[in-house]
Design a protein around this motif. Structure first.
Motif, short mmCIF file in Angstrom:
data_model
loop_
_atom_site.label_atom_id
_atom_site.label_comp_id
_atom_site.label_asym_id
_atom_site.label_seq_id
_atom_site.Cartn_x
_atom_site.Cartn_y
_atom_site.Cartn_z
N TRP A 226 0.81 -1.19 0.00
CA TRP A 226 0.00 0.00 0.00
C TRP A 226 0.87 1.27 0.00
O TRP A 226 0.72 2.13 -0.84
CB TRP A 226 -0.94 -0.01 1.23
CG TRP A 226 -1.73 1.26 1.37
CD1 TRP A 226 -2.76 1.67 0.57
CD2 TRP A 226 -1.54 2.28 2.33
NE1 TRP A 226 -3.24 2.89 0.98
CE2 TRP A 226 -2.49 3.29 2.08
CE3 TRP A 226 -0.65 2.45 3.38
CZ2 TRP A 226 -2.58 4.44 2.84
CZ3 TRP A 226 -0.75 3.59 4.12
CH2 TRP A 226 -1.72 4.57 3.86
N LYS B 237 1.34 6.69 -1.13
CA LYS B 237 0.33 5.92 -0.41
C LYS B 237 -0.82 5.63 -1.36
O LYS B 237 -1.32 6.53 -2.04
CB LYS B 237 -0.18 6.70 0.80
CG LYS B 237 0.84 6.88 1.91
CD LYS B 237 0.23 7.64 3.08
CE LYS B 237 1.23 7.79 4.22
NZ LYS B 237 0.65 8.52 5.37
N GLN C 111 -6.99 2.10 5.51
CA GLN C 111 -6.79 2.54 4.14
C GLN C 111 -7.61 1.65 3.18
O GLN C 111 -8.03 0.56 3.55
CB GLN C 111 -5.30 2.46 3.79
CG GLN C 111 -4.78 1.08 3.39
CD GLN C 111 -4.83 0.03 4.48
OE1 GLN C 111 -4.90 0.34 5.65
NE2 GLN C 111 -4.78 -1.24 4.10
N GLY D 210 -12.23 1.00 2.20
CA GLY D 210 -11.36 1.00 3.36
C GLY D 210 -12.21 0.97 4.60
O GLY D 210 -13.31 0.41 4.61
N ASP E 273 -7.92 9.23 7.85
CA ASP E 273 -8.28 8.07 7.04
C ASP E 273 -9.33 8.44 5.99
O ASP E 273 -9.27 7.96 4.85
CB ASP E 273 -8.82 6.95 7.93
CG ASP E 273 -7.75 6.39 8.87
OD1 ASP E 273 -6.57 6.39 8.48
OD2 ASP E 273 -8.11 5.97 9.98
N GLN F 288 -7.58 10.26 3.23
CA GLN F 288 -6.80 9.36 2.38
C GLN F 288 -7.70 8.63 1.38
O GLN F 288 -7.34 8.44 0.22
CB GLN F 288 -6.02 8.36 3.23
CG GLN F 288 -5.15 7.39 2.44
CD GLN F 288 -4.07 8.09 1.63
OE1 GLN F 288 -3.53 9.11 2.06
NE2 GLN F 288 -3.75 7.56 0.46
N GLU G 175 -7.33 8.79 -2.73
CA GLU G 175 -7.22 7.62 -3.60
C GLU G 175 -8.40 7.53 -4.57
O GLU G 175 -8.24 7.05 -5.70
CB GLU G 175 -7.09 6.35 -2.75
CG GLU G 175 -5.80 6.30 -1.96
CD GLU G 175 -5.54 4.96 -1.30
OE1 GLU G 175 -5.79 3.92 -1.94
OE2 GLU G 175 -5.09 4.95 -0.14
#
Length: 605
Positions: free
Chosen positions: A116, A131, A166, A382, A417, A420, A424
């Motif tokens: 990851w 990441k 994640q 996630g 989180d 993130q 993504e």
């Protein structure tokens, strides 16, 4: 001792038909980015040194053995088959040389995907970190290179799998039911690319069939002044159609005369070449392709909004595609295997694939474009799955959970989180924006790590208005996106009355199970929805689903159906084909006419 003598494929419990064809000196030799092709590149797939250390090790001098890139370390084809724990760090190393004629240009190091978090060094200098396990990334390594000498790449990987928050999809450190073996580390192609000091970094291609135009937005790295121009050539079947030259710092709109539209029945593609000039000299050239197509939603004759392809009502039916392989896990054993899966899907009369909680290498989408199949693209989830089975109960009762406040229920109480996830998600949309076959974005599935779904759906709809959004596939609907999306594994299905002016998708159904002796992952464990004992029973179950469950809904305007699933995956035995892709469990000649019968009754304007 040669490198290949230090490595061998693991002969595990299950292998695909392509396992023995994998060449450790040249796995996945194809150019990895078919919509942005340059001639000057070096494939770095093959045998790399590897080592697993504790999380506290800051560097590695001694490596344990060889690993075959780009296969995850947990896979048979990696030659290692070792589960990476959250407290571990996975290290890779390999050497390479740069051609002499590259020395006066820039050199980019590309990674298709690494799960990851990865940190990369070249000749001891840190290039950077990334990441995200599902998106490509690159580094300009020019100033760290040693001309005419061996250069050394080192990559360190951290992957907490489902112990973190994640995006990790269906990977778990303890595989069970519908959650599978992890795929840590490098799992897509690694390559080097030579580019000039001023080059085409990226571009967006947006077709508009209503006015027969292609809109191109280039992104230039380097000198993007008035002295830099872009020449665009569009051709089809080798015949040039039109050209246009413009400043490289401006978007371009190109008119096409009588364009041919893309569809699964007629996957018409156009070639486009982007040629960059700096101070009158050609410095960069890219080969790409696009399609003229349109995805939209429009109220149909029954009063329910329906999916439209190229301004015509179009019914979609296809399998849930997990994208797992028994010998490569996240990574198919070869390109031939990728093509086989897609062609098999089309042979069953399907016109769509829902890529489920995973992404694929760019070449997978290329074949969907080329062979003609619509893609619904999920975002890998996630957070945590704390609403199983309460989510199923809420769905059955027609109720939901506020996903804008109760973040802990979804495993996203930490704002870092959540941020993130959105980083993504944007990378996913950016990465696949130019893919003609992708019609629908699916940010959340069955409340797994779901949060702020209405806001996120509205962001996607604004960021990419060329596609549709299924904001919450399955359980916790918040009235957003273009569809009300339902999961139903029963032999009855009732169309919802209140869709809030959205279309309706049955985004998971079927799942009929038939284990095939000699082709099962674990003979002692089995998961599925309804078990058949032979092929005829499986055919009967599918026929009953079409005739008695789906047809009444399609006649009312149901826009799409997803059948679970393409292949068996580990102890899930509800695939069209066994996990090793050796045995088709249903006959295409039986299933194809049933699928086509649904498309014929879809309401037309």
């Amino acid at each position: 001792m040669t490198e290949s003598s230090q490595w061998s494929k693991k002969l595990g419990r299950m292998r695909t038909r392509w396992f023995d064809e994998v060449d450790p000196t040249n796995p996945f030799p194809e150019y990895p980015r078919p919509q942005m092709v340059r001639n000057e590149w070096i494939n770095l797939n093959g045998l790399w040194d590897y080592q697993i250390t504790s999380q506290y090790e800051e560097n590695v001098e001694n490596f344990k053995g060889k690993i075959l890139v780009p296969f995850p370390i947990e896979s048979l084809l990696s030659g290692v088959e070792n589960c990476l724990l959250p407290t571990d760090r996975l290290w890779y190393r390999r050497t390479f040389r740069i051609p002499i004629d590259w020395n006066k240009n820039k050199v980019l190091l590309h990674f298709g995907a690494v799960d990851w978090e990865s940190t990369v060094w070249v000749n001891g200098s840190e290039m950077g970190s990334h990441k995200g396990g599902y998106s490509p990334f690159s580094f300009d390594i020019t100033h760290s290179l040693l001309p005419d000498e061996e250069n050394v790449i080192v990559v360190k990987v951290y992957d907490p799998t489902d112990k973190g928050h994640q995006p990790f999809g269906k990977q778990t450190l303890k595989p069970k039911t519908v959650f599978y073996t992890p795929s840590s580390g490098i799992w897509q192609t690694v390559w080097l690319e030579m580019v000039p000091s001023t080059y085409i970094e990226s571009f967006k291609l947006t077709p508009n069939i209503d006015n027969s135009t292609l809109h191109i937005i280039p992104q230039i790295q380097g000198d993007n002044s008035d002295e830099t121009e872009l020449l665009i050539k569009i051709s089809k079947n080798g015949n040039e159609i039109t050209t246009k030259k413009s400043p490289s710092n401006e978007s371009v709109v190109i008119k096409l005369e009588n364009p041919q539209f893309w569809s699964p029945e007629s996957p018409e593609l156009y070639d486009v070449q982007l040629i960059l000039f700096h101070q009158g000299t050609q410095v960069d050239i890219i080969d790409s392709y696009f399609a003229m197509r349109k995805f939209s939603l429009k109220k149909g004759p029954t009063g329910i909004p329906q999916f439209y392809l190229n301004n015509k009502p179009y019914f979609m039916i296809g399998p849930l595609d997990q994208g797992f392989w028994p010998d490569g896990l996240y990574t198919a054993p070869s390109e031939a295997a990728i093509v086989w899966d897609i062609e098999m899907t089309k042979n069953f009369g399907f016109n769509m694939i829902r890529k489920h909680i995973k992404t694929e290498p760019a070449r997978w989408y290329h074949y969907c474009d080329k062979l003609g199949i619509i893609v619904w693209q999920d975002m890998p989830n996630g957070g945590k799955m704390r609403l199983i089975p309460p989510g199923m109960i809420l769905m059955a009762l027609g109720k939901t959970v506020d996903d804008t406040k109760k973040y802990k229920k979804f495993g996203y109480e930490n704002p870092t989180d959540r941020k993130q996830f959105e980083i993504e998600l944007k990378e996913l949309v950016d990465t696949f924006y130019n893919i003609p076959s992708i019609a629908i974005w699916v940010p959340f599935n069955e409340a797994w790590g779901q949060f702020d779904s209405k806001r996120i759906a509205e962001w996607i709809m604004k960021y990419d208005p060329s596609r549709l959004v299924d904001h919450a596939s399955g359980w916790l609907d918040h009235g957003s996106g273009h569809f009300k999306s339902l999961h139903n594994y029963r032999d009855t299905f009732k169309m919802p009355e209140d869709t809030q002016d959205r279309g309706i998708l049955l985004s998971e159904t079927g799942g009929y199970t038939l284990p095939i002796s000699g082709h099962v992952w674990n003979p002692k464990k089995k998961f599925g929805y309804k078990t058949s004992t032979n092929k005829n029973e499986l055919h009967a179950a599918y026929r009953n689903m079409v005739e008695n469950v789906l047809k009444p809904a399609v006649e009312r305007g149901l826009s799409g159906v997803v059948y679970t699933q393409t292949s068996d995956v580990e102890i899930e035995y509800n695939g069209l084909v066994t996990y090793d892709r050796q045995v088709l469990k249903m006959d295409p000649d039986v299933i194809k006419p049933l699928n086509e019968s649904l498309r014929k009754i879809f309401p037309k304007s």
